[in-house]
Scaffold this active site. Structure first.
Site, PDB file in Angstrom:
ATOM      1  N   ARG A 289      91.191  27.303 144.716  1.00 48.41           N
ATOM      2  CA  ARG A 289      91.795  28.530 145.269  1.00 48.41           C
ATOM      3  C   ARG A 289      90.906  29.158 146.338  1.00 48.41           C
ATOM      4  O   ARG A 289      91.393  29.656 147.344  1.00 48.41           O
ATOM      5  CB  ARG A 289      92.056  29.556 144.160  1.00 48.41           C
ATOM      6  CG  ARG A 289      93.332  29.316 143.402  1.00 48.41           C
ATOM      7  CD  ARG A 289      93.850  30.587 142.741  1.00 48.41           C
ATOM      8  NE  ARG A 289      94.938  30.248 141.850  1.00 48.41           N
ATOM      9  CZ  ARG A 289      94.805  30.094 140.535  1.00 48.41           C
ATOM     10  NH1 ARG A 289      93.632  30.272 139.968  1.00 48.41           N
ATOM     11  NH2 ARG A 289      95.832  29.777 139.790  1.00 48.41           N
ATOM     12  N   GLY A 290      89.605  29.144 146.107  1.00 46.14           N
ATOM     13  CA  GLY A 290      88.678  29.750 147.076  1.00 46.14           C
ATOM     14  C   GLY A 290      88.783  29.094 148.439  1.00 46.14           C
ATOM     15  O   GLY A 290      88.834  29.768 149.472  1.00 46.14           O
TER      16      GLY A 290
END
Length: 350
Positions: A289-290
């Site tokens: 996600r980052g």
């Protein structure tokens, strides 16, 4: 004599462009409005730092949207991805749909809200007796194509936070009861705010927010006096105050619209993507996600600055906002999580 309509009886909202300081929070909100797929923003900070004021101000700033008249889900008149099932059926059958323009919905989720209030309810009695699906829309329906604001999100029941984040990630809300299922679009920018003194969100929930802005009380006495004076001027004569910021508000509106229009054409070099992923890897960020959010936020910032490709400066501006809340907590670590992200960024990119 001016008639009292609903519009001019509603108290004006403090202008977004009049808010002093808190640049990190303002940028995170603007980028999420340009690209809602960033995944919302969590704003943590001291009490009385203008969190709620800023969030309501960004909603008031946005241009009006076209919706199908009398539709409880704010369905788009011609984009099938943003239509309820009933509207889509009418659209596919080439039935003419009446349209209207509305302000971007800004929905507050109260702390004591139930699951039914959030997701909506199905009238089982009518369904069984008459064979009619009767759905009472919830707050997720009202927030479709708008902003859903949860104040004190860290005090909200974890089960409700899960539901919220699932709807925000998928863009759909599904309600099922007694074998009856109703599904409607729920595309919204999720904004949460809270005071860290009152408890943190669970890491797996925090990770689902695209960005995380930290705000602090302004220390500079001159700046504090200026903020107080601006607020007093607004309270004494809201209409005149809002009018004085009309042109700056309109300029920002145009910038956001222009950025939305060119966003799909913004390019990010493969080398920069590799370096973003290297930063995430060195910070030991779980999952991807980052990486995804940092790429999206950097592209949204480039579009906001009317540039067609992402630069290192764009990434540097957004990477802390995108990663600080994804780091594993180490009780022995003395360095602030934001500083840690910046340190690794400098090492990888320089």
């Amino acid at each position: 004599m001016k008639l009292n309509t609903v519009e001019n009886l509603v108290r004006p909202v403090f202008p977004f462009t009049a808010i002093i300081g808190q640049e990190e929070m303002k940028l995170a909100l603007i980028l999420n409005v340009i690209d809602p797929s960033i995944g919302g923003v969590m704003i943590m900070g001291d009490r009385g730092t203008g969190k709620s004021t800023t969030i309501r101000a960004i909603a008031d700033l946005l241009p009006e949207i076209e919706v199908v008249a009398d539709d409880p889900f704010n369905s788009h008149p011609y984009n099938t991805d943003l239509m309820s099932e009933e509207v889509k059926e009418s659209f596919n059958s080439q039935i003419t749909l009446s349209q209207k323009k509305i302000k971007v919905p800004m929905v507050d989720l109260p702390l004591g809200a139930t699951e039914d209030r959030l997701c909506g309810t199905i009238d089982i009695e009518k369904a069984l007796k008459n064979g009619i699906k009767t759905f009472e829309p919830g707050l997720l329906a009202k927030a479709n194509r708008g902003i859903l604001y949860v104040d004190e999100v860290n005090l909200l029941d974890d089960h409700l936070v899960d539901l919220l984040l699932d709807a925000a990630a998928s863009g759909w809300n599904t309600v099922e009861r007694e074998g009856i299922s109703i599904r409607h679009p729920a595309r919204f920018v999720l904004v949460g705010s809270g005071n860290p003194e009152e408890g943190e969100l669970r890491p797996q929930l925090l990770d689902r927010f695209g960005m995380h802005a930290e705000i602090r009380t302004v220390k500079d006495p001159d700046l504090r006096v200026k903020i107080v004076e601006e607020r007093s001027a607004f309270d004494q004569n809201p209409l005149d105050y809002v009018e004085s910021y009309r042109s700056t508000q309109d300029n920002l509106k145009e910038r956001i619209l222009a950025a939305q229009n060119i966003l799909s054409d913004v390019h990010i070099d493969y080398d920069l993507k590799i370096k973003i992923s290297e930063v995430c890897s060195q910070l030991d960020v779980d999952g991807l996600r980052g990486d995804i959010v940092t790429n999206r936020a950097a592209k949204a910032l480039a579009a906001y600055k009317n540039e067609d490709s992402v630069t290192i400066e764009h990434i540097e501006t957004v990477i802390t906002l995108c990663l600080r809340h994804r780091l594993r907590k180490d009780p022995l670590e003395s360095m602030n999580s934001g500083d840690k992200v910046d340190k690794v960024f400098q090492k990888v990119f320089q």
